[in-house]
Design a protein around this motif. Structure first.
Motif, PDB file in Angstrom:
ATOM      1  N   ILE A 230      38.748  47.630  43.632  1.00 25.28           N
ATOM      2  CA  ILE A 230      38.300  47.104  42.344  1.00 25.28           C
ATOM      3  C   ILE A 230      39.522  46.959  41.446  1.00 25.28           C
ATOM      4  N   GLU A 231      39.665  45.777  40.881  1.00 20.27           N
ATOM      5  CA  GLU A 231      40.796  45.491  40.013  1.00 20.27           C
ATOM      6  C   GLU A 231      40.310  45.356  38.567  1.00 20.27           C
ATOM      7  N   PHE A 232      41.029  46.009  37.661  1.00 18.54           N
ATOM      8  CA  PHE A 232      40.736  45.891  36.235  1.00 18.54           C
ATOM      9  C   PHE A 232      41.851  45.069  35.596  1.00 18.54           C
ATOM     10  N   HIS A 233      41.499  43.867  35.168  1.00  8.56           N
ATOM     11  CA  HIS A 233      42.449  42.974  34.511  1.00  8.56           C
ATOM     12  C   HIS A 233      42.235  43.097  33.000  1.00  8.56           C
ATOM     13  N   ASP A 234      43.176  43.748  32.330  1.00  9.94           N
ATOM     14  CA  ASP A 234      43.021  44.056  30.912  1.00  9.94           C
ATOM     15  C   ASP A 234      44.020  43.285  30.072  1.00  9.94           C
TER      16      ASP A 234
ATOM     17  N   PRO B  19      45.438  28.298  25.290  1.00 13.32           N
ATOM     18  CA  PRO B  19      45.574  27.790  26.654  1.00 13.32           C
ATOM     19  C   PRO B  19      44.465  28.310  27.558  1.00 13.32           C
ATOM     20  N   ASN B  20      44.344  27.694  28.714  1.00 11.17           N
ATOM     21  CA  ASN B  20      43.363  28.166  29.692  1.00 11.17           C
ATOM     22  C   ASN B  20      43.709  29.574  30.132  1.00 11.17           C
ATOM     23  N   ARG B  21      42.688  30.360  30.362  1.00  6.60           N
ATOM     24  CA  ARG B  21      42.878  31.691  30.951  1.00  6.60           C
ATOM     25  C   ARG B  21      43.011  31.522  32.465  1.00  6.60           C
ATOM     26  N   GLU B  22      43.625  32.498  33.112  1.00 11.24           N
ATOM     27  CA  GLU B  22      43.841  32.401  34.556  1.00 11.24           C
ATOM     28  C   GLU B  22      43.544  33.743  35.197  1.00 11.24           C
ATOM     29  N   VAL B  23      42.939  33.705  36.373  1.00  9.84           N
ATOM     30  CA  VAL B  23      42.681  34.932  37.113  1.00  9.84           C
ATOM     31  C   VAL B  23      43.301  34.811  38.497  1.00  9.84           C
ATOM     32  N   SER B  24      43.984  35.858  38.870  1.00 15.79           N
ATOM     33  CA  SER B  24      44.536  35.960  40.215  1.00 15.79           C
ATOM     34  C   SER B  24      44.419  37.410  40.635  1.00 15.79           C
ATOM     35  N   SER B  25      44.624  37.687  41.899  1.00 18.00           N
ATOM     36  CA  SER B  25      44.434  39.039  42.416  1.00 18.00           C
ATOM     37  C   SER B  25      45.766  39.741  42.587  1.00 18.00           C
ATOM     38  N   ASN B  26      45.736  41.078  42.410  1.00 18.88           N
ATOM     39  CA  ASN B  26      46.935  41.874  42.670  1.00 18.88           C
ATOM     40  C   ASN B  26      47.288  41.871  44.149  1.00 18.88           C
ATOM     41  N   SER B  27      46.271  41.739  44.990  1.00 19.79           N
ATOM     42  CA  SER B  27      46.447  41.877  46.437  1.00 19.79           C
ATOM     43  C   SER B  27      46.363  40.525  47.122  1.00 19.79           C
ATOM     44  N   SER B  28      47.135  40.372  48.200  1.00 19.60           N
ATOM     45  CA  SER B  28      47.082  39.145  48.988  1.00 19.60           C
ATOM     46  C   SER B  28      46.133  39.280  50.163  1.00 19.60           C
ATOM     47  N   ARG B  29      45.534  40.469  50.318  1.00 13.95           N
ATOM     48  CA  ARG B  29      44.592  40.679  51.424  1.00 13.95           C
ATOM     49  C   ARG B  29      43.260  40.003  51.109  1.00 13.95           C
ATOM     50  N   ILE B  30      42.724  39.277  52.113  1.00 20.25           N
ATOM     51  CA  ILE B  30      41.441  38.610  51.940  1.00 20.25           C
ATOM     52  C   ILE B  30      40.353  39.562  52.414  1.00 20.25           C
ATOM     53  N   GLU B  31      39.756  40.254  51.458  1.00 19.39           N
ATOM     54  CA  GLU B  31      38.717  41.225  51.797  1.00 19.39           C
ATOM     55  C   GLU B  31      37.785  41.366  50.607  1.00 19.39           C
ATOM     56  N   ALA B  32      36.660  42.047  50.871  1.00 21.00           N
ATOM     57  CA  ALA B  32      35.689  42.227  49.798  1.00 21.00           C
ATOM     58  C   ALA B  32      36.296  43.038  48.665  1.00 21.00           C
ATOM     59  N   LYS B  33      36.053  42.594  47.448  1.00 21.12           N
ATOM     60  CA  LYS B  33      36.590  43.326  46.308  1.00 21.12           C
ATOM     61  C   LYS B  33      35.861  42.905  45.037  1.00 21.12           C
ATOM     62  N   TYR B  34      36.155  43.673  43.982  1.00 18.21           N
ATOM     63  CA  TYR B  34      35.625  43.385  42.654  1.00 18.21           C
ATOM     64  C   TYR B  34      36.812  43.144  41.729  1.00 18.21           C
ATOM     65  N   ILE B  35      36.666  42.185  40.845  1.00 20.02           N
ATOM     66  CA  ILE B  35      37.653  41.956  39.792  1.00 20.02           C
ATOM     67  C   ILE B  35      36.920  41.946  38.457  1.00 20.02           C
ATOM     68  N   PHE B  36      37.290  42.880  37.604  1.00 26.90           N
ATOM     69  CA  PHE B  36      36.669  42.987  36.279  1.00 26.90           C
ATOM     70  C   PHE B  36      37.662  42.465  35.247  1.00 26.90           C
ATOM     71  N   LEU B  37      37.291  41.393  34.564  1.00 26.63           N
ATOM     72  CA  LEU B  37      38.150  40.762  33.570  1.00 26.63           C
ATOM     73  C   LEU B  37      37.738  41.204  32.171  1.00 26.63           C
ATOM     74  N   SER B  38      38.581  41.958  31.509  1.00 23.76           N
ATOM     75  CA  SER B  38      38.345  42.310  30.105  1.00 23.76           C
ATOM     76  C   SER B  38      39.208  41.386  29.272  1.00 23.76           C
ATOM     77  N   ASP B  39      38.623  40.345  28.718  1.00 26.21           N
ATOM     78  CA  ASP B  39      39.377  39.264  28.106  1.00 26.21           C
ATOM     79  C   ASP B  39      39.515  39.366  26.597  1.00 26.21           C
ATOM     80  N   GLY B  40      39.236  40.549  26.068  1.00 26.36           N
ATOM     81  CA  GLY B  40      39.453  40.747  24.638  1.00 26.36           C
ATOM     82  C   GLY B  40      38.516  39.937  23.777  1.00 26.36           C
ATOM     83  N   MET B  41      39.069  39.301  22.734  1.00 22.72           N
ATOM     84  CA  MET B  41      38.281  38.547  21.774  1.00 22.72           C
ATOM     85  C   MET B  41      38.256  37.076  22.142  1.00 22.72           C
TER      86      MET B  41
END
Length: 968
Positions: free
Chosen positions: A111-115, A241-263
């Protein structure tokens, strides 16, 4: 908080990898660290937190790190900037972040937390000024429906669940939040196919989407933005500008990414307000002075004029001397008690006898003068209040409402009532004259307020007055909130030396010192306010409990407040208690010049530098023929042609006292004022100030180059002292002052939900504005006092958003008076600011006022707040009174009488539709927010911009308005 109910599953989980990702630019030697409430994150011990590693991704520096945790894990966490030794340099503002694992997460999944870093300004919409007043309807979304895009399965194989989270505190009912983007699941920028978010309370909106891991990683430029879809079918996309999401990991596997995008990125909210002291208000019901219940009328006028805020000066009791000196609102007798001056005696009871009603009507006519008669008004109100109290004391004191008030406030109320009794009994607030009551104790207090005491009724009278003041101010405050108007209070930097607070908490104050300000725009000789400075070391022992209690009390009535002289929380200008002026002081805390440091530089004659340097030539120059009288009366000859002050004249207060004695005996050869000024100049003719607590430490005297003591030094000594002076005042203290402010100011901010604004005028250290920005403190900009040293007049269009802008304030002359007091300056302003080559009018005509006020309305500042006097100058009929009479305070006069009253009643202003229209048009055309009754006009302004144009950045800028033409 993540909703664990979004995911279901029964598979066993042994361990899960949790990753953190946050973009943040650091300076050399700085790192980011995550610390939290559990041992794996340091248990809030930053030294044990998890250091993150930086990676450059495009234009961003992204910090990341990970931990391994078990199933069911949850905690709080926050981010810190640290140095190489993990010493905290700064931290996020706002609430702690919540981390809760989804229930269905499986072993080996990630699980990745993008803050995003939480700044102080991000927290402002959650302050009561916005949450409970401006955006109060946005926070009441109880009718919001749950979205249909919840994903009730966990990721399998190569799938990824992405959760979007955005905060949107300003939203109309019936409006939905969507996220659209380049991903097919986000509609490929088509609103109708976008992802609708659900409301989760406290302005937070969330939604989840399930995406194929392979598709996710093949489409690395996964961009998106949020937008609002209102009930009329109009869609407005967020700015930036546009927001962007990418993963910390290059492994292709099941995961969760939680985006906390502020205001949500929207055009910053901007509002306007009016400032007026409580005592300056005039109504048809008041008794010689503005009263708390008059605020309801002021709020009505504010709303009709397009204002969202009413700002007051301090309203605490200042009845120290029981005379007009107490008109000074910043010298508190108690930081908790309200001032009896603002009591409406007619509202004390529904059963006031006819003879008292007649007395009130008679007093209204007698006290309805041009200015406040402080002593007569106080005496009249207290006399009437005592008569009403005698009639209904048992009814009130036994009521459940009073009992509740007493229970909530007895911690300060009992000492306050006891103090007032002792002040009146001994006929002085100088507690050294109070015998055994000079020193406070709980036992003595309980005896003083005991029901068995002979004076218990007097004690109860003070309870009674404070109770009714509380009821009346609470009524006005609630009225303002319901009308969408912020009440902004004022937090004085000091308390009176003879106050309840210094009596009860003497260790919190340095009673042998005095607070003031060094020479600045307000006074070239500095200011001495007479308050004792604070013992911050002692205050820190209970985490500044006295300050926290002050802010808690203020928050009962106000939703915003002004921090008086915020520079004092970085460092205070400290003077000895024997000083009468504000010139010869030092900053506390500060790093002094040590004797060793000075000796290394070749400076050694410390007595010569730290004692008044008095030569015969100087005496003859200052006093002329009277120099021999001055020398024999005040001085001893120290050496041939050199003098020193006698023991009875060696401080400013001793000089003033001796001069007064001589004047009473008719022994003075010149005017007392002139002699005092010149003798003070002699006593201030020093280069270094010796530390009274450590004789081997010194402080350079402010503006030391102006002294003849400095001018008589050799060139080497001059050069050394100039360099050390510059280092002391502008270099060596910055880090110390920053650290000091970061110890105290966060405590104030966290003590209440009020919006905090800082009065940052004067000699401003370079650390002040960065710290204020970091903490989310709104600064103050006065056009005639620009922060930029190369400007004579500030440029409102260049002010930063996190500011309050104003053409004047209570500590300076009004706009009219300022215009009229200096012809050359008026000409420069007319030419350089108003861009006219003609001669300016001698009087500040309405066209000039309109220009200046419009400048401030159009400024980027969050708030434009105008003294009521400046607003009244928009109409010629309100300018008949001499402009100088509208000034509230003269900072150069420590005994100024604060008594200005507006010459027109609030009832008359409410009927003046012309003035309201002038002001409201200025508000509307400046783009500032209007109160709710007029906000439908704003709501109808729907952007014709298509989503495609917005995403591609093809936005047209708004046209600017033309400058008004001055009538000839």
């Amino acid at each position: 908080m993540v909703n664990p109910g979004l995911f279901s599953g029964n598979k066993s989980v042994n361990s899960v990898k949790v990753s953190f990702r946050i973009p943040y630019f650091t300076q050399w030697g700085q790192s980011l660290l995550v610390c939290g409430s559990v041992p794996v994150l340091g248990s809030w011990n930053v030294k044990r937190g998890v250091l993150l590693s930086p990676i450059q991704q495009g234009a961003e520096l992204v910090w990341g790190g990970s931990i391994t945790v078990p199933r069911g894990f949850q905690c709080q966490y926050t981010y810190y900037v640290v140095d190489d030794n993990k010493n905290v340099l700064r931290w996020e503002m706002g609430k702690k972040r919540e981390l809760i694992l989804p229930e269905g997460i499986q072993s080996g999944q990630e699980i990745e937390f993008h803050d995003l870093w939480q700044t102080g300004s991000d927290c402002l919409p959650f302050r009561s000024a916005f949450r409970d007043v401006i955006f109060r309807q946005s926070w009441d979304l109880s009718d919001a429906t749950v979205g249909v895009n919840h994903i009730n399965v966990e990721p399998q194989g190569e799938s990824i669940i992405v959760q979007f989270k955005i905060s949107c505190p300003n939203i109309e009912k019936g409006t939905s939040i969507y996220v659209i983007g380049s991903n097919t699941k986000l509609g490929q920028w088509k609103v109708e196919n976008g992802l609708k978010l659900s409301y989760f309370g406290e302005s937070v909106w969330k939604a989840e989407l399930l995406s194929s891991g392979i598709i996710f990683f093949l489409n690395s430029n996964f961009t998106y933005r949020y937008g609002k879809y209102d009930k009329s079918g109009n869609f407005s996309i967020e700015n930036g500008p546009n927001r962007e999401v990418s993963s910390n990991s290059s492994r292709i596997e099941a995961k969760y990414i939680f985006l906390s995008d502020g205001m949500m990125r929207e055009t910053p909210w901007r509002g306007a307000g009016v400032a007026i002291p409580m005592f300056s208000i005039r109504s048809e019901s008041d008794l010689g002075v503005g009263e708390f219940l008059d605020l309801k009328l002021l709020v009505d006028w504010a709303v009709e004029s397009g204002f969202h805020l009413v700002q007051l000066l301090p309203i605490n009791d200042t009845s120290v001397h029981r005379m007009w000196w107490d008109s000074y609102p910043y010298s508190s007798l108690s930081v908790f008690a309200l001032h009896p001056l603002y009591l409406r005696v007619q509202a004390l009871s529904k059963n006031i006898p006819e003879e008292i009603k007649k007395e009130i009507e008679k007093a209204k006519q007698q006290l309805d003068g041009k200015d406040v008669d402080y002593e007569a008004t106080m005496a009249t109100k207290l006399s009437i209040a005592k008569k009403v109290f005698t009639q209904e004391k048992d009814l009130i004191l036994n009521s459940s409402s009073f009992q509740e008030f007493f229970s909530e406030n007895e911690g300060w109320l009992k000492p306050y009532a006891a103090y007032c009794f002792l002040r009146d009994f001994f006929e002085t607030s100088d507690r050294t004259q109070w015998g055994r009551f000079a020193h406070y104790s709980e036992d003595k207090l309980e005896k003083l307020v005991s029901k068995d005491s002979l004076h218990y009724e007097i004690i109860c009278f003070h309870y009674y007055v404070q109770y009714h003041l509380h009821l009346q101010l609470s009524e006005a405050a609630e009225y303002a909130r319901n009308k969408g108007v912020i009440l902004k209070g004022d937090l004085p930097i000091g308390v009176d030396r003879n106050s309840v607070d210094t009596w009860v908490y003497p260790t919190l104050f340095r009673m042998n010192t005095s607070t003031g300000a060094p020479p600045d725009y307000f006074d070239k000789n500095g200011q001495n306010w007479g308050f004792p400075t604070y013992n911050w070391e002692e205050m820190s022992k209970d985490n500044y409990g006295w300050w926290r209690a002050r802010l808690t009390q203020m928050a009962k009535y106000f939703t915003a407040y002004r921090i008086d002289h915020i520079l004092g929380f970085f460092r205070i200008w400290e003077l000895p208690d024997h000083a009468a002026t504000g010139l010869v002081g030092k900053f506390r805390p500060s790093i002094p010049l040590s004797q060793e440091e000075l000796e290394r530089e070749g400076i050694w004659d410390f007595n010569r530098l730290s004692r008044p340097y008095i030569k015969r030539e100087l005496l003859q120059e200052k006093f002329g023929a009277a120099w021999t009288y001055v020398a024999t009366t005040f001085l001893n000859e120290l050496d041939k042609n050199f003098y020193e002050f006698k023991e009875d004249s060696n401080t400013e207060k001793k000089i003033a006292s001796k001069l007064k004695t001589c004047a009473e005996s008719s022994l003075l050869l010149e005017s007392e004022d002139k002699l005092r000024r010149n003798l003070f100049d002699l006593s201030q003719n020093i280069v270094l100030i010796r530390d009274p607590e450590d004789p081997r430490k010194f402080y350079p005297r402010f503006n030391l180059e102006d002294t003849s003591s400095f001018q008589d030094l050799d060139d080497h000594s001059k050069n050394v002292l100039k360099r050390l002076y510059n280092d002391y005042y502008f270099c060596r203290q910055e880090n110390l002052w920053r650290q000091n402010a970061l110890k105290t100011l966060p405590v104030l901010l966290n003590s209440s939900d009020m919006l905090a604004c800082g009065e940052d005028l004067g000699l401003i250290p370079s650390c002040v504005h960065p710290v204020m920005q970091e903490l989310g403190l709104v600064g103050l900009r006065i056009q005639r006092m620009p922060n930029e040293p190369d400007l004579e007049f500030g440029i409102p269009s260049q002010y930063s958003y996190m500011t309050v802008c104003a053409p004047s304030c209570h500590d300076c002359s009004t706009l009219r008076a300022w215009w009229e007091e200096d012809e050359d300056r008026r000409l420069r302003f007319f030419k350089n600011v108003m861009e006219s080559d003609e001669l300016p009018p001698d009087q500040c005509v309405p066209e000039v006022v309109h220009f200046v006020i419009r400048q401030h309305f159009e400024a980027p500042s969050m708030w434009a707040i105008f003294p009521l006097q400046d607003l009244l100058a928009l109409k010629e009929e309100y300018t008949t009174r001499p402009a100088t009479e509208e000034t509230i305070n003269d900072p150069t006069n420590p005994k100024h009488y604060w008594r200005y009253r507006v010459h027109v009643t609030l009832e008359s202003l409410i009927k003046d539709n012309e003035l309201q229209t002038i002001i409201k048009d200025l508000v509307r055309w400046s783009g500032r927010s209007l109160p709710k009754e007029d906000s439908e006009i704003e709501a109808s302004r729907v952007s014709a911009l298509s989503v495609t144009e917005a995403v591609s950045g093809k936005q047209k800028s708004a046209s600017t308005t033309e400058k008004p033409v001055l009538k000839k």
